[in-house]
Design a protein around this motif. Structure first.
Motif, PDB file in Angstrom:
ATOM      1  N   PRO A 131       0.802  -1.239   0.000  1.00  0.00           N
ATOM      2  CA  PRO A 131       0.000   0.000   0.000  1.00  0.00           C
ATOM      3  C   PRO A 131       0.831   1.284   0.000  1.00  0.00           C
ATOM      4  O   PRO A 131       0.288   2.377  -0.140  1.00  0.00           O
ATOM      5  CB  PRO A 131      -0.749  -0.115   1.317  1.00  0.00           C
ATOM      6  CG  PRO A 131       0.269  -0.753   2.232  1.00  0.00           C
ATOM      7  CD  PRO A 131       1.067  -1.699   1.373  1.00  0.00           C
ATOM      8  N   CYS A 132       2.176   1.184   0.155  1.00  0.00           N
ATOM      9  CA  CYS A 132       2.988   2.377   0.420  1.00  0.00           C
ATOM     10  C   CYS A 132       3.147   3.229  -0.839  1.00  0.00           C
ATOM     11  O   CYS A 132       3.517   2.717  -1.905  1.00  0.00           O
ATOM     12  CB  CYS A 132       4.358   1.974   0.959  1.00  0.00           C
ATOM     13  SG  CYS A 132       5.378   3.398   1.408  1.00  0.00           S
ATOM     14  N   GLN A 133       2.938   4.531  -0.721  1.00  0.00           N
ATOM     15  CA  GLN A 133       3.086   5.476  -1.824  1.00  0.00           C
ATOM     16  C   GLN A 133       4.094   6.590  -1.478  1.00  0.00           C
ATOM     17  O   GLN A 133       4.134   7.615  -2.162  1.00  0.00           O
ATOM     18  CB  GLN A 133       1.729   6.104  -2.140  1.00  0.00           C
ATOM     19  CG  GLN A 133       0.682   5.133  -2.653  1.00  0.00           C
ATOM     20  CD  GLN A 133       0.959   4.709  -4.081  1.00  0.00           C
ATOM     21  OE1 GLN A 133       1.285   5.526  -4.935  1.00  0.00           O
ATOM     22  NE2 GLN A 133       0.844   3.414  -4.344  1.00  0.00           N
ATOM     23  N   THR A 134       4.892   6.374  -0.436  1.00  0.00           N
ATOM     24  CA  THR A 134       5.802   7.427   0.015  1.00  0.00           C
ATOM     25  C   THR A 134       6.754   7.872  -1.096  1.00  0.00           C
ATOM     26  O   THR A 134       6.889   9.063  -1.392  1.00  0.00           O
ATOM     27  CB  THR A 134       6.621   6.944   1.224  1.00  0.00           C
ATOM     28  OG1 THR A 134       5.728   6.582   2.267  1.00  0.00           O
ATOM     29  CG2 THR A 134       7.558   8.046   1.712  1.00  0.00           C
ATOM     30  N   CYS A 135       7.444   6.923  -1.712  1.00  0.00           N
ATOM     31  CA  CYS A 135       8.427   7.265  -2.744  1.00  0.00           C
ATOM     32  C   CYS A 135       7.756   7.970  -3.920  1.00  0.00           C
ATOM     33  O   CYS A 135       8.306   8.927  -4.490  1.00  0.00           O
ATOM     34  CB  CYS A 135       9.154   6.022  -3.235  1.00  0.00           C
ATOM     35  SG  CYS A 135      10.252   5.285  -2.007  1.00  0.00           S
ATOM     36  N   ARG A 136       6.585   7.501  -4.317  1.00  0.00           N
ATOM     37  CA  ARG A 136       5.905   8.102  -5.478  1.00  0.00           C
ATOM     38  C   ARG A 136       5.571   9.562  -5.215  1.00  0.00           C
ATOM     39  O   ARG A 136       5.769  10.410  -6.087  1.00  0.00           O
ATOM     40  CB  ARG A 136       4.636   7.320  -5.813  1.00  0.00           C
ATOM     41  CG  ARG A 136       3.946   7.818  -7.079  1.00  0.00           C
ATOM     42  CD  ARG A 136       2.833   6.881  -7.500  1.00  0.00           C
ATOM     43  NE  ARG A 136       1.645   7.063  -6.694  1.00  0.00           N
ATOM     44  CZ  ARG A 136       0.667   7.948  -6.996  1.00  0.00           C
ATOM     45  NH1 ARG A 136       0.789   8.725  -8.056  1.00  0.00           N
ATOM     46  NH2 ARG A 136      -0.390   8.050  -6.230  1.00  0.00           N
ATOM     47  N   HIS A 137       5.089   9.864  -4.016  1.00  0.00           N
ATOM     48  CA  HIS A 137       4.733  11.244  -3.721  1.00  0.00           C
ATOM     49  C   HIS A 137       5.963  12.116  -3.503  1.00  0.00           C
ATOM     50  O   HIS A 137       5.896  13.336  -3.685  1.00  0.00           O
ATOM     51  CB  HIS A 137       3.819  11.293  -2.495  1.00  0.00           C
ATOM     52  CG  HIS A 137       2.439  10.758  -2.757  1.00  0.00           C
ATOM     53  ND1 HIS A 137       1.602  11.298  -3.696  1.00  0.00           N
ATOM     54  CD2 HIS A 137       1.761   9.706  -2.215  1.00  0.00           C
ATOM     55  CE1 HIS A 137       0.459  10.633  -3.721  1.00  0.00           C
ATOM     56  NE2 HIS A 137       0.532   9.648  -2.837  1.00  0.00           N
ATOM     57  N   ARG A 138       7.062  11.512  -3.112  1.00  0.00           N
ATOM     58  CA  ARG A 138       8.293  12.280  -2.911  1.00  0.00           C
ATOM     59  C   ARG A 138       9.079  12.490  -4.209  1.00  0.00           C
ATOM     60  O   ARG A 138       9.995  13.308  -4.249  1.00  0.00           O
ATOM     61  CB  ARG A 138       9.197  11.553  -1.914  1.00  0.00           C
ATOM     62  CG  ARG A 138       8.657  11.482  -0.498  1.00  0.00           C
ATOM     63  CD  ARG A 138       8.707  12.849   0.188  1.00  0.00           C
ATOM     64  NE  ARG A 138       8.371  12.732   1.600  1.00  0.00           N
ATOM     65  CZ  ARG A 138       9.250  12.488   2.564  1.00  0.00           C
ATOM     66  NH1 ARG A 138      10.519  12.317   2.263  1.00  0.00           N
ATOM     67  NH2 ARG A 138       8.853  12.403   3.816  1.00  0.00           N
ATOM     68  N   CYS A 139       8.771  11.744  -5.263  1.00  0.00           N
ATOM     69  CA  CYS A 139       9.541  11.821  -6.525  1.00  0.00           C
ATOM     70  C   CYS A 139       9.141  13.074  -7.296  1.00  0.00           C
ATOM     71  O   CYS A 139       8.040  13.159  -7.848  1.00  0.00           O
ATOM     72  CB  CYS A 139       9.299  10.575  -7.375  1.00  0.00           C
ATOM     73  SG  CYS A 139      10.224  10.596  -8.932  1.00  0.00           S
ATOM     74  N   ASP A 140      10.017  14.053  -7.340  1.00  0.00           N
ATOM     75  CA  ASP A 140       9.731  15.297  -8.054  1.00  0.00           C
ATOM     76  C   ASP A 140       9.691  15.103  -9.563  1.00  0.00           C
ATOM     77  O   ASP A 140       9.154  15.941 -10.280  1.00  0.00           O
ATOM     78  CB  ASP A 140      10.783  16.356  -7.703  1.00  0.00           C
ATOM     79  CG  ASP A 140      10.599  16.891  -6.295  1.00  0.00           C
ATOM     80  OD1 ASP A 140       9.442  17.109  -5.904  1.00  0.00           O
ATOM     81  OD2 ASP A 140      11.601  17.071  -5.586  1.00  0.00           O
ATOM     82  N   TYR A 141      10.298  14.032 -10.061  1.00  0.00           N
ATOM     83  CA  TYR A 141      10.264  13.750 -11.496  1.00  0.00           C
ATOM     84  C   TYR A 141       8.970  13.044 -11.898  1.00  0.00           C
ATOM     85  O   TYR A 141       8.714  12.860 -13.081  1.00  0.00           O
ATOM     86  CB  TYR A 141      11.458  12.873 -11.900  1.00  0.00           C
ATOM     87  CG  TYR A 141      12.792  13.541 -11.697  1.00  0.00           C
ATOM     88  CD1 TYR A 141      13.285  14.455 -12.610  1.00  0.00           C
ATOM     89  CD2 TYR A 141      13.578  13.248 -10.577  1.00  0.00           C
ATOM     90  CE1 TYR A 141      14.515  15.068 -12.431  1.00  0.00           C
ATOM     91  CE2 TYR A 141      14.803  13.858 -10.382  1.00  0.00           C
ATOM     92  CZ  TYR A 141      15.264  14.774 -11.317  1.00  0.00           C
ATOM     93  OH  TYR A 141      16.483  15.382 -11.137  1.00  0.00           O
ATOM     94  N   GLN A 142       8.208  12.603 -10.897  1.00  0.00           N
ATOM     95  CA  GLN A 142       6.981  11.840 -11.126  1.00  0.00           C
ATOM     96  C   GLN A 142       7.278  10.630 -12.033  1.00  0.00           C
ATOM     97  O   GLN A 142       6.591  10.369 -13.009  1.00  0.00           O
ATOM     98  CB  GLN A 142       5.894  12.735 -11.721  1.00  0.00           C
ATOM     99  CG  GLN A 142       5.464  13.850 -10.764  1.00  0.00           C
ATOM    100  CD  GLN A 142       4.448  14.817 -11.343  1.00  0.00           C
ATOM    101  OE1 GLN A 142       4.801  15.953 -11.629  1.00  0.00           O
ATOM    102  NE2 GLN A 142       3.224  14.378 -11.520  1.00  0.00           N
ATOM    103  N   ALA A 143       8.351   9.917 -11.657  1.00  0.00           N
ATOM    104  CA  ALA A 143       8.826   8.788 -12.454  1.00  0.00           C
ATOM    105  C   ALA A 143       8.529   7.455 -11.783  1.00  0.00           C
ATOM    106  O   ALA A 143       9.117   6.439 -12.150  1.00  0.00           O
ATOM    107  CB  ALA A 143      10.331   8.921 -12.700  1.00  0.00           C
ATOM    108  N   ILE A 144       7.625   7.450 -10.787  1.00  0.00           N
ATOM    109  CA  ILE A 144       7.236   6.201 -10.116  1.00  0.00           C
ATOM    110  C   ILE A 144       5.749   5.993 -10.339  1.00  0.00           C
ATOM    111  O   ILE A 144       4.929   6.875 -10.049  1.00  0.00           O
ATOM    112  CB  ILE A 144       7.554   6.248  -8.615  1.00  0.00           C
ATOM    113  CG1 ILE A 144       9.062   6.474  -8.400  1.00  0.00           C
ATOM    114  CG2 ILE A 144       7.123   4.953  -7.934  1.00  0.00           C
ATOM    115  CD1 ILE A 144       9.476   6.572  -6.954  1.00  0.00           C
TER     116      ILE A 144
END
Length: 715
Positions: free
Chosen positions: A650-663
Motif C-alpha cells: 500500500p505504500c506510496q511514500t516514494c511516489r509522492h516524494r519523486c519530483d520527477y513523477q517517475a514512479i
C-alpha cells in the motif's frame, strides 16, 4: 521534498502549453540561426555579377569565386569563414567569425565580420572601429608579414616586406586575436588550394618532443646546427645593393667596409635540448610559463651595428627586421618581451630577443625555417624610393627531437594530448560517479551526507564539465553525425572534441547499465543549473507546482515530438536543423555563457526560472536530447533501484516524494523518466522514512513505529 498540488483544470494547462509551443515556434521562425554556415544564396548576394559563386568544396570549407572572361571561366579567388578553419577564442571565450576572400595569388579581396562577442566592440567602442579595422586587409598579400601598427605608424604599407595596419585604441588584445584568426585561416586555404606550401596539409605536422633532453655545450649546439650563425660585414651588405640605386647610400659601410654589420645566432629555444642547454633553469621555467600548448619560441642573439629590434621597436610587437617563412609563406612571430639568463658557458650578446610563434600559425617544426633579415635603404627626400635586400639563414631541427606527423591521422590526436590534464579530471569524475552508482546503498545510508555529496558533484558538473571543459552533450552531436552520414562524410570530426567523445563513451555504457538518468541527473550542466534554480526558489519560498499525473504524462511526450522534428530536418530539410536545435538552451547557457543576443538569453533564463517552480521543467518535458537518451536507454540491463513488495501496495511514500513523477502508482520505476536523483533509494534505506522498513523493525521489536501522514510523510 514537499510540493503543492494545484487543482487547475486540464484545459487551462493545455492552453498554457499550447501558448508556450506557439511562442517557441515563432521564436524559431523569427530568430535567425547564429551558428550556421554561409549559404550559396547569401554569397551570391555578397558577390554579385559579374562574379560567379561556385559550389562549396567537399574537402575544405571554402567557396570558389569565378568570372567569365570571353569563352573562358577564370578563378577569381576563394571565400571562407575563419571559424571553420581557425576558431581562435576571443576575449569572451567565443571565436569571432569573419568572412575572408583571397585571390589565387594570396591577395586579400576583402574581410567582413559575420559575428563577434568581443566586449569592447559590443558595449564599449561599438562595432564601427572593428569594421574599419578589417577593411584594411583589402589588397594586402599573404606573402607579406601583416602586423598591427604600433607607435606612430599609420596605414598599410603594401610595398614593404612588413605590412602594418592601424590598430584600435583600447582594443589591442582583440585586434591581435582578429589578425591571428584571419591569417591562420587564410594560410590554411593558401596551403591547400593555392599551392603555397606544396599543397601540404597543415593539420599534419610534426610535434616537438618534450620528453627528450640531451645536455649540450655552446660549442656542441653550434656544431650540431642547433644554433645557427650568420656573420656579415659592411662590405658584404654593400655588395647586396651593387647595381641598384641603393648602392653607396650607407656612408658607414663605405668608410669601414671590414667592420661588423651583424653577428647573429638563432636557436629553437622551446626545444628542451636547446632551451635547457642555453638558459638557466629559472629562465627555462619562465619561458615555459609564457607559452601555450603547441606554441614555439625562437631565441635571437646578435651583436653589431644592425639589430633586429630597431630604434622604434615596441616590446611585444612584431619585429620589422626579421622575417620567418616556411615553404614560401610568412609565419607570424612576435616578441615575448622576456628577459632571460644564459647558462654557464654561453657567451654574452648586445641584443637578445625571444620570439613566439602561436600554435594557430601552423608552423611545422620538421620543416625548414627560413629566416630573412630585410635591409632597406631610401633614396630621395619628398618621395623616397625604397630598395630592400635580404640576408638569409635556414634552420632545420634533427628528426630525433621530433614526433613525426602520422600520415593517416589528423590534428585531433594533438588536441587529445593538449587536453590530457582535463581528460584526467573528467575520467576521475566519471569513475567517482560510477562507484557511487554501484555502491548506492552505502552512499544513501546517510541522507544528509548524500544531499551534500550530490550538490558537490553537480557543482563539478556545472563548473568543470560545463563552463571550463565545455563538455555539454547536445542534440547537435546527434544531428551532426546524422548529417555527416547522410552526406557520406566521415565521423572523424567528432574526435576533435575529446571531452565530448569521453562523455559519450561513458553515457553509452551507463545507458546499458542504468538508463538515461545517469547523464540527465548527474552529468548535464544545464540540468544541474535547473536543479540549483529549483533549490534557490525553495529557499526564497516560491510556490512549488506539481502537475497532475495525467497532464505530466501528456507533457512528457512533447520531447519525443521535438526529437522527431529535429531528426527529420537533419534528413530532409537541413536548412531548418540549425534553427530547430536552438530549442536547446545549452549553447546559450553553457557554451556561450549567456554572451549572446537578447532573445536567446531571455529564452534560457525563462527556462531556468520556470524550473524553479516546476521541477526541471525543460528536462522533463521539452529536451529532445533527453528524449533521445530515453529511447536509447530502453536497452538497459538492470532494474537497479531497489523495491519492496509493499511499494505501491500500500505504500506510496516514494511516489509522492519523486519530483520527477517517475514512479508509477503500482510502485514500479519508470526508468525512461528517472533521473537517478536516488531520493527514493534514500527513503528505501531509511528507518525513519520507509513505512515497510519501519513496520519490519516494529515487528522485530527494534524501534517503535511512528505514525505516517497521508501521502507517506512523517509528522
Amino acid at each position: 521534498m514537499r510540493s503543492a498540488l494545484l487543482g487547475l483544470r486540464v484545459p487551462d494547462w493545455r492552453a498554457l502549453f499550447a501558448g508556450l509551443c506557439l511562442c517557441m515556434a515563432a521564436y524559431c521562425a523569427a530568430v535567425p540561426a547564429k551558428a550556421g554556415v554561409l549559404t550559396h544564396a547569401e554569397l551570391v548576394r555578397r558577390f554579385p555579377a559579374p562574379l560567379i559563386v561556385g559550389e562549396r568544396d567537399t574537402e575544405l570549407p571554402v567557396w570558389p569565386l569565378f568570372k567569365q572572361n570571353a569563352t573562358a571561366t577564370e578563378l577569381v579567388g576563394y571565400v571562407f569563414e575563419s571559424i571553420d578553419l581557425a576558431p581562435i577564442p576571443g576575449f569572451a571565450g567565443v571565436p569571432l567569425n569573419l568572412m575572408v576572400a583571397i585571390d589565387p595569388k594570396g591577395v586579400f579581396i576583402g574581410v567582413q565580420v559575420l559575428s563577434q562577442h568581443e566586449p569592447v566592440f559590443l558595449d564599449g567602442l561599438g562595432e564601427a572601429p572593428l569594421l574599419q579595422f578589417v577593411q584594411q586587409y583589402k589588397d594586402l598579400s599573404l606573402k607579406q608579414n601583416i602586423s598591427i601598427a604600433q607607435g606612430t605608424r599609420s596605414g598599410a604599407r603594401a610595398d614593404a616586406a612588413n605590412a602594418h595596419i592601424d590598430g584600435v585604441s583600447k582594443a589591442t588584445a582583440s585586434v591581435r586575436i582578429i589578425n591571428q584568426s584571419i591569417l591562420a585561416a587564410a594560410l590554411k586555404v593558401s596551403r591547400k588550394k593555392l599551392g603555397f606550401g606544396a599543397a601540404r596539409d597543415p593539420d599534419q605536422i610534426a610535434q616537438v618532443r618534450g620528453d627528450v633532453f640531451e645536455p649540450r655545450t655552446w660549442q656542441q649546439l653550434c656544431d650540431d646546427g642547433l644554433v645557427q650563425h650568420l656573420r656579415v660585414s659592411n662590405r658584404a651588405v654593400e655588395k647586396l645593393f651593387a647595381g641598384t640605386v641603393g648602392a653607396g647610400l650607407d656612408s658607414v659601410a663605405l668608410n669601414q667596409p671590414d667592420e661588423l654589420f651583424i653577428d647573429l645566432y638563432l636557436a629553437y629555444v622551446s626545444v628542451p635540448t636547446i632551451g635547457r642547454s642555453l638558459l638557466k633553469e629559472g629562465s627555462w621555467r619562465k619561458l615555459q610559463g609564457r607559452l601555450e600548448a603547441g606554441d614555439h619560441a625562437l631565441l635571437v642573439m646578435s651583436s653589431g651595428r644592425y639589430s633586429i629590434t630597431g630604434e622604434d621597436f615596441v616590446p611585444g610587437s612584431v619585429p620589422d627586421r626579421l622575417l620567418l617563412r616556411q615553404e614560401r609563406l610568412p609565419v607570424d612571430i612576435r616578441d615575448l618581451d622576456l628577459d632571460v639568463r644564459f647558462a654557464q658557458g654561453v657567451p654574452g650578446f648586445e641584443n637578445v630577443t625571444v620570439l613566439r610563434v602561436i600554435a594557430q600559425a601552423g608552423l611545422d617544426p620538421a620543416g625548414a625555417l627560413d629566416f630573412a633579415l630585410p635591409i632597406t635603404r631610401n633614396k630621395g627626400i619628398v618621395y623616397p624610393e625604397r630598395i630592400t635586400r635580404e640576408l638569409g639563414v635556414s634552420y632545420q631541427l634533427p628528426s630525433h627531437l621530433l614526433i613525426p606527423a602520422q600520415a593517416s591521422s589528423k590534428s585531433w590526436q594533438g588536441i587529445w594530448r593538449t587536453r590530457q590534464n582535463e581528460l584526467v579530471l573528467l575520467v576521475a569524475g566519471l569513475l567517482v560517479l560510477a562507484a557511487a552508482l554501484l555502491m548506492q546503498r552505502h552512499l544513501t545510508s546517510d541522507a544528509r551526507r548524500f544531499v551534500w555529496l550530490r550538490r558537490i558533484y553537480l557543482l563539478y558538473t556545472v563548473g568543470f564539465i560545463g563552463y571550463y571543459a565545455q563538455g555539454q552533450l547536445s542534440i547537435v552531436n546527434i544531428t551532426g553525425a546524422v548529417q555527416a552520414l547522410v552526406a557520406g562524410r566521415s565521423l572523424e570530426f567528432l574526435l576533435f572534441d575529446p571531452m565530448t567523445v569521453t562523455l559519450w563513451i561513458f553515457v553509452v555504457l551507463s545507458l546499458v547499465l542504468w538508463g538515461r538518468g545517469t547523464f540527465c541527473g548527474w552529468l548535464c550542466p544545464f540540468g544541474a543549473l535547473q536543479e540549483f534554480s529549483h533549490q534557490l526558489a525553495r529557499l526564497l519560498r516560491l510556490p512549488q507546482i506539481r502537475l497532475r499525473t495525467r497532464l505530466d504524462r501528456q507533457l512528457k511526450r512533447i520531447k519525443y515530438v521535438l526529437l522527431a522534428l529535429i531528426l527529420s530536418s537533419a534528413f530532409f530539410a537541413t536548412e531548418w536543423t540549425d534553427r530547430l536545435v536552438e530549442l536547446e538552451p545549452f549553447k546559450t547557457a553553457i557554451t556561450l555563457n549567456f554572451v549572446r543576443s537578447l532573445p536567446f538569453v531571455l529564452y534560457a533564463v525563462a527556462l531556468l526560472m520556470l524550473s524553479g517552480v516546476i521541477y526541471k521543467f525543460y528536462c522533463r518535458y521539452l529536451c529532445p536530447f533527453g528524449g533521445a537518451l530515453a529511447l536509447l536507454g530502453k536497452v538497459r540491463w538492470l532494474n537497479w533501484i531497489p523495491r519492496r513488495s509493499e511499494c505501491g501496495t500500500p505504500c506510496q511514500t516514494c511516489r509522492h516524494r519523486c519530483d520527477y513523477q517517475a514512479i508509477a502508482p503500482a510502485g514500479t520505476i519508470e526508468y525512461d523518466e528517472c533521473f537517478q536523483c536516488m531520493d527514493c533509494v534514500v527513503i528505501y534505506n531509511s528507518e525513519q522514512k520507509c513505512a515497510p522498513r519501519m513496520l519490519e523493525l516494529k515487528r522485530a521489536n527494534v524501534i517503535p513505529i511512528q505514525p505516517v501522514m497521508k501521502g507517506g510523510e512523517n509528522k
